[in-house]
Design a protein around this motif. Sequence first.
Motif, mmCIF file in Angstrom:
data_model
loop_
_atom_site.group_PDB
_atom_site.id
_atom_site.type_symbol
_atom_site.label_atom_id
_atom_site.label_comp_id
_atom_site.label_asym_id
_atom_site.label_seq_id
_atom_site.Cartn_x
_atom_site.Cartn_y
_atom_site.Cartn_z
ATOM 1 N N GLN A 63 18.735 118.389 43.768
ATOM 2 C CA GLN A 63 18.318 118.420 42.366
ATOM 3 C C GLN A 63 18.618 117.095 41.675
ATOM 4 O OE1 GLN A 63 19.844 121.262 43.803
ATOM 5 N NE2 GLN A 63 17.727 121.967 44.005
ATOM 6 N N VAL A 64 19.734 116.459 42.024
ATOM 7 C CA VAL A 64 20.042 115.134 41.463
ATOM 8 C C VAL A 64 18.973 114.135 41.875
ATOM 9 C CG1 VAL A 64 21.657 113.189 41.556
ATOM 10 C CG2 VAL A 64 22.523 115.511 41.268
ATOM 11 N N GLU A 65 18.582 114.172 43.151
ATOM 12 C CA GLU A 65 17.524 113.260 43.612
ATOM 13 C C GLU A 65 16.225 113.503 42.853
ATOM 14 O OE1 GLU A 65 17.601 110.763 45.469
ATOM 15 O OE2 GLU A 65 19.235 110.905 46.908
ATOM 16 N N ASP A 66 15.908 114.778 42.616
ATOM 17 C CA ASP A 66 14.695 115.096 41.871
ATOM 18 C C ASP A 66 14.765 114.557 40.447
ATOM 19 O OD1 ASP A 66 13.455 116.407 43.974
ATOM 20 O OD2 ASP A 66 14.325 118.346 43.457
ATOM 21 N N PHE A 67 15.921 114.694 39.811
ATOM 22 C CA PHE A 67 16.049 114.226 38.435
ATOM 23 C C PHE A 67 16.026 112.699 38.371
ATOM 24 C CE2 PHE A 67 18.099 113.454 34.316
ATOM 25 C CZ PHE A 67 17.318 114.280 33.528
ATOM 26 N N ILE A 68 16.572 112.028 39.367
ATOM 27 C CA ILE A 68 16.457 110.568 39.431
ATOM 28 C C ILE A 68 14.985 110.168 39.435
ATOM 29 C CG2 ILE A 68 16.842 108.545 40.891
ATOM 30 C CD1 ILE A 68 19.441 109.908 41.836
ATOM 31 N N GLY A 69 14.179 110.901 40.216
ATOM 32 C CA GLY A 69 12.743 110.612 40.244
ATOM 33 C C GLY A 69 12.100 110.795 38.891
ATOM 34 N N VAL A 70 12.511 111.825 38.153
ATOM 35 C CA VAL A 70 11.971 112.054 36.813
ATOM 36 C C VAL A 70 12.328 110.896 35.888
ATOM 37 C CG1 VAL A 70 12.184 113.505 34.752
ATOM 38 C CG2 VAL A 70 11.913 114.566 36.994
ATOM 39 N N VAL A 71 13.600 110.484 35.903
ATOM 40 C CA VAL A 71 14.060 109.414 35.010
ATOM 41 C C VAL A 71 13.415 108.082 35.363
ATOM 42 C CG1 VAL A 71 16.097 108.084 34.305
ATOM 43 C CG2 VAL A 71 16.222 110.569 34.460
ATOM 44 N N ARG A 72 13.223 107.838 36.648
ATOM 45 C CA ARG A 72 12.607 106.574 37.077
ATOM 46 C C ARG A 72 11.099 106.566 36.868
ATOM 47 N NH1 ARG A 72 15.532 102.831 39.643
ATOM 48 N NH2 ARG A 72 17.500 103.349 40.672
ATOM 49 N N GLY A 73 10.526 107.680 36.476
ATOM 50 C CA GLY A 73 9.098 107.723 36.208
ATOM 51 C C GLY A 73 8.234 107.912 37.435
ATOM 52 N N ARG A 74 8.829 108.402 38.516
ATOM 53 C CA ARG A 74 8.017 108.649 39.708
ATOM 54 C C ARG A 74 7.079 109.827 39.472
ATOM 55 N NH1 ARG A 74 13.190 108.904 43.650
ATOM 56 N NH2 ARG A 74 13.928 106.758 43.397
ATOM 57 N N THR A 75 5.908 109.739 40.035
ATOM 58 C CA THR A 75 4.962 110.845 39.935
ATOM 59 C C THR A 75 5.361 111.923 40.927
ATOM 60 O OG1 THR A 75 3.451 109.956 41.597
ATOM 61 C CG2 THR A 75 3.138 109.226 39.318
#
Length: 276
Positions: free
Chosen positions: A198-210
């Motif tokens: 879940q942390v990895e997923d949220f990092i993707g959200v914050v970094r703007g990954r699609t």
Amino acid sequence: MTGSEVPPSSPEAAPSTPAAAPSFRLAYVPGVTPAKWVRIWEERFPGIPLTLHAVTAAEAQGVLRAGDADAGFVRLPVDRTVFSAIPLYTETTVVVVPKDHIVAAVDEVTAEDLADEVVFHPLDDVLDWERPPGQPAFERPATTADAVELVAAGVGLLVVPQSLARLHHRRDLTYRPLVDVPQSSVALSWPEDATTDQVEDFIGVVRGRTINSTRGRTTSQTPATTEQPKRKRPEAGAGTRRQSGAGSRGQRGGSGGAKGTKGAKSPRRGKPRRRS
């Protein structure tokens, strides 16, 4: 077997404990507005609830270290031997003053301009300095909110990151940028040894990954994406047909088409035989 004897119980398989449903707990310090990232998370991972935990800047690292939150928006610095951190932005430092103060008449202020002013230094100050510019007050306010009340009373000024000035906004106060002083940076941080899916997923959200990013994770909770149309492979002989078609169009188009097929010989057509 006598009545006092108890028959041995037959071994039975222990009932399996259902796995806990995934969730994500996000801490955030005053001045940070996580609404944008929360909205993206809820759209992308509707099956994983996100819980927000408001904490003070001083509490943030302890909350993460104790495992009471999975990640958090914190103010730097953090202990990099324990935490990973992704710096997000650095805030403008401002001085909060009454609206009728002389500072309100200028666009920005220097630390030297505050030399003769009483400047409060609350105990929860987040700027990295021993004390702010200006003259110290007789005692330090317990919180930034308390210091704002004192500024409104006209007994001193307050230096804070701009987001905290907005958070504690009052109609009778304003603020101006303060140059040549420390600034506060905000980061996404989490315990390095607790980097969950879940942390990895949220990092993707914050970094703007699609959602289709190759660096993002794919989980069972990820909503199905719209299937992209498959590219059609060129059929065998398609190029030949296009070329012959272009020649035919050139013949029908007159002199313009003739230029496009210069040097190309059109096939001879035989004369029909007469019937005897």
